[in-house]
Design a protein around this motif. Sequence first.
Motif, PDB file in Angstrom:
ATOM      1  N   HIS A  72       0.893  -1.151   0.000  1.00 12.49           N
ATOM      2  CA  HIS A  72       0.000   0.000   0.000  1.00 12.49           C
ATOM      3  C   HIS A  72       0.931   1.199   0.000  1.00 12.49           C
ATOM      4  N   HIS A  75       1.818   6.357   2.656  1.00 15.27           N
ATOM      5  CA  HIS A  75       2.765   6.324   3.761  1.00 15.27           C
ATOM      6  C   HIS A  75       4.195   6.242   3.278  1.00 15.27           C
ATOM      7  N   PRO A  95      -8.068  15.771  10.409  1.00 10.81           N
ATOM      8  CA  PRO A  95      -8.821  15.408   9.224  1.00 10.81           C
ATOM      9  C   PRO A  95      -8.558  13.973   8.769  1.00 10.81           C
ATOM     10  N   GLU A  96      -7.450  13.475   9.125  1.00 15.18           N
ATOM     11  CA  GLU A  96      -7.024  12.184   8.582  1.00 15.18           C
ATOM     12  C   GLU A  96      -8.098  11.085   8.562  1.00 15.18           C
ATOM     13  N   ASP A  98      -9.390   7.697   8.989  1.00 18.82           N
ATOM     14  CA  ASP A  98      -8.848   6.508   9.623  1.00 18.82           C
ATOM     15  C   ASP A  98      -9.148   5.334   8.705  1.00 18.82           C
ATOM     16  N   GLU A  99      -8.357   5.257   7.707  1.00 23.93           N
ATOM     17  CA  GLU A  99      -8.502   4.186   6.740  1.00 23.93           C
ATOM     18  C   GLU A  99      -8.002   2.903   7.375  1.00 23.93           C
ATOM     19  N   ASN A 100      -8.736   2.491   8.364  1.00 21.94           N
ATOM     20  CA  ASN A 100      -8.319   1.321   9.111  1.00 21.94           C
ATOM     21  C   ASN A 100      -8.344   0.114   8.200  1.00 21.94           C
ATOM     22  N   LEU A 101      -7.253  -0.082   7.529  1.00 21.74           N
ATOM     23  CA  LEU A 101      -7.184  -1.167   6.569  1.00 21.74           C
ATOM     24  C   LEU A 101      -7.684  -2.452   7.210  1.00 21.74           C
ATOM     25  N   ASP A 104      -5.530  -5.179   9.049  1.00 20.94           N
ATOM     26  CA  ASP A 104      -5.050  -5.112  10.421  1.00 20.94           C
ATOM     27  C   ASP A 104      -5.670  -6.248  11.208  1.00 20.94           C
ATOM     28  N   GLU A 105      -6.940  -6.424  10.970  1.00 19.10           N
ATOM     29  CA  GLU A 105      -7.658  -7.451  11.719  1.00 19.10           C
ATOM     30  C   GLU A 105      -7.231  -8.846  11.315  1.00 19.10           C
ATOM     31  N   LEU A 107      -4.453  -9.647  10.201  1.00 25.11           N
ATOM     32  CA  LEU A 107      -3.135  -9.794  10.786  1.00 25.11           C
ATOM     33  C   LEU A 107      -3.224 -10.193  12.243  1.00 25.11           C
ATOM     34  N   ARG A 108      -4.070  -9.510  12.955  1.00 22.55           N
ATOM     35  CA  ARG A 108      -4.177  -9.801  14.378  1.00 22.55           C
ATOM     36  C   ARG A 108      -4.648 -11.231  14.607  1.00 22.55           C
ATOM     37  N   ARG A 285     -19.501   1.557  11.348  1.00 20.04           N
ATOM     38  CA  ARG A 285     -20.309   1.496  12.563  1.00 20.04           C
ATOM     39  C   ARG A 285     -20.523   2.880  13.132  1.00 20.04           C
ATOM     40  N   HIS A 286     -19.550   3.737  12.873  1.00 21.97           N
ATOM     41  CA  HIS A 286     -19.573   5.035  13.523  1.00 21.97           C
ATOM     42  C   HIS A 286     -19.983   6.168  12.597  1.00 21.97           C
ATOM     43  N   SER A 287     -20.186   5.850  11.345  1.00 21.94           N
ATOM     44  CA  SER A 287     -20.570   6.910  10.421  1.00 21.94           C
ATOM     45  C   SER A 287     -21.983   7.374  10.767  1.00 21.94           C
TER      46      SER A 287
ATOM     47  N   ARG B 108       1.611  -1.377  11.913  1.00 16.33           N
ATOM     48  CA  ARG B 108       1.539  -0.951  10.522  1.00 16.33           C
ATOM     49  C   ARG B 108       2.672   0.015  10.186  1.00 16.33           C
ATOM     50  N   ARG B 285     -12.861   8.869  18.670  1.00 16.90           N
ATOM     51  CA  ARG B 285     -13.323   9.835  17.682  1.00 16.90           C
ATOM     52  C   ARG B 285     -14.791   9.643  17.401  1.00 16.90           C
ATOM     53  N   HIS B 286     -15.225   8.408  17.569  1.00 18.89           N
ATOM     54  CA  HIS B 286     -16.584   8.093  17.155  1.00 18.89           C
ATOM     55  C   HIS B 286     -17.553   7.942  18.316  1.00 18.89           C
TER      56      HIS B 286
END
Lengths: 336, 336
Positions: A72, A75, A95-96, A98-101, A104-105, A107-108, A285-287, B108, B285-286
């Motif tokens: 990706h 970065h 503003p960033e 949070d493109e929480n790819l 990540d999950e 991977l975890r 979920r938070h939108s 990451r 944030r949410h």
Amino acid sequence: MAKAPTVYDVAEYAGVSIATVSRVLRSPDAVKAETRERVLEAVAFLGYVPSANARGLAVRRTNVIGLFFPRHDDHEGGALPFSTSAEVPVGTDDPEDDENLYYDEVLRGAEAEAARRGFALMVASGADDVLSDLAGRVDGLAVLAGTVPEHLLAHVGRRIPVVILGGRDDEFDHVSANNAPGMRELARHVAAQATTIAYVRGAPGPDDAERFAGFSEAASATVYRGDFTRRSGRLIASGLDELPDAIMCANDQMALGVLDVLESRGIRVPDDVRVTGFDGIAAGRHSRPSLTTVHQPMAELGRAAVQVITARLADPGLEKQSLTLAVRVVLRESCP
Amino acid sequence: MAKAPTVYDVAEYAGVSIATVSRVLRSPDAVKAETRERVLEAVAFLGYVPSANARGLAVRRTNVIGLFFPRHDDHEGGALPFSTSAEVPVGTDDPEDDENLYYDEVLRGAEAEAARRGFALMVASGADDVLSDLAGRVDGLAVLAGTVPEHLLAHVGRRIPVVILGGRDDEFDHVSANNAPGMRELARHVAAQATTIAYVRGAPGPDDAERFAGFSEAASATVYRGDFTRRSGRLIASGLDELPDAIMCANDQMALGVLDVLESRGIRVPDDVRVTGFDGIAAGRHSRPSLTTVHQPMAELGRAAVQVITARLADPGLEKQSLTLAVRVVLRESCP
DNA sequence: CCAGAAAATGTATGCGCTTACAGTCGAAGG
DNA sequence: CCTTCGACTGTAAGCGCATACATTTTCTGG
């Protein structure tokens, strides 16, 4: 760091042979308690840490599982935000995105399962050469579907077990989520309350294909082509001439992009138009409104991948494995 | 997977010596084009993938950087949610806490930086023995402050460079966020609008200590002791006899726990009481209200750790490195 | 006190690769 | 035509460990 000690050093210091040192570490019971004690002292004194390379070479096994992601290329570095104690900016929000790819999950989950089974996890991202390199370092490899050229996979697949995450595959083991049925159910739900539907596809690939197939089983729509990015969702929403009753997107990112545009135009969701996504990313979920979607068990995908690999490692003769994990339609505000 | 081919196999097939095979892979220009071609063909034909173990052993270097996390012993497995195509549950929302562990981001960042520099990243979590094992596999190691016994760190530190993430440390290189000043600034902000303050500390450790120290520079408060978990935030909030003007927590998780309780009691935030956290996790944030906090650059911490390690690898004589990354106070609804 | 078995330890080899060093061979120079 | 040199390639010696097998020590029972 001056010249790391080896078994030989430890053996000499403890007055035993290297075989005994090795035994103390790998099968302590095979060594007399007194001797063991002496060796352990030498280990501590010298700061000995066995080289996994040498060990791996000797036993022909690394006990590491690899996880490969395509690069990706965001970065790309940039300067780090160093600080002296005085400066602490105070501001409102950042503003960033949070493109929480989502991986990540994955991977975890993979890490957790690997740990449970006594494996370490090696993650690498990059181009094809990185993949080859990685393959030389691990006992098994998990790869995202559609991110690696077929011939390369075939190549490394001759050396170690490879499992494909997502999509289908008839050559390798694979684990994936129940894409098509998930989208089908969601489509039914939507179709029950909407007459005209717009369907936004993602970048071509197995995920996109399966979801669209699932959708097609339950409904039909005007079809648009996005690329799974939020941006493409915005673009497509902007280009819509007239509003359908519902806009179904092949993933959450695009759906969020659609919401962005709708909100900025004062169009009410779900009253004027319903919107749905796919994936179940946190941002959905938070939108506001929160996003109706099909939740994929990402962490479980990672875990399953590791399980598949270890299973094949244990029994190479195993027949091809194909796990399908359950998804869940999650109804939220954007399409209750 | 039948007996992976080695340099010897390739050499024989191509009709050259193993040295030539090795050269083709490591310094292609040193080999005549025609020979190179032949070797490459053999590689492809045989499905040859060089063993990183053997290579690492020969060059005494792995090109891997390790990242160690203590075991988060949740996720103890459980059955995977398999599925046949028919079943797709439809429901409203899922209760699961998205406990988006902050080190996803660290990970990451570290991975990205490692990739940039031609390293792979190995992550492992578990107990002390896992750490030792990991140390034997990598060229350098990043460890979270306070999660590994001192003596163990000292031990592996004799073999490879170790960098501590967070906290301070006078023995090893370390990178950390500007904890104290961050909390100090936040405390000033809070003190300007609150008379009585409750401060909720986390589990003892460098982070907790620094944040509290920063706080103490700017304000004073009734102090409670939590353990950094959301649960402990709830517990403490529940036990509060009378409401202060503000509740400052040593991390976001606890602050979210506090918000949970306040909301359930119909106490308005920030009108009745202000609440702040620390870390800048996504959930904050949410949340509703969204959480005022001090944002730590997690991904950058990971990147910095890798930079520090590679720097020391390049020049072992380097003096001790101590990077401090800037934090940012982020004002949100819970304490505008 | 001794033979024989069991326990403990040592010896030696190989895992697959890199690389210093030693050829080999053809072209250029004399 | 012979020497010299450079471009290539081959030979061989580890890298640090595990382990089969050989050897020594210790324990058993007679």
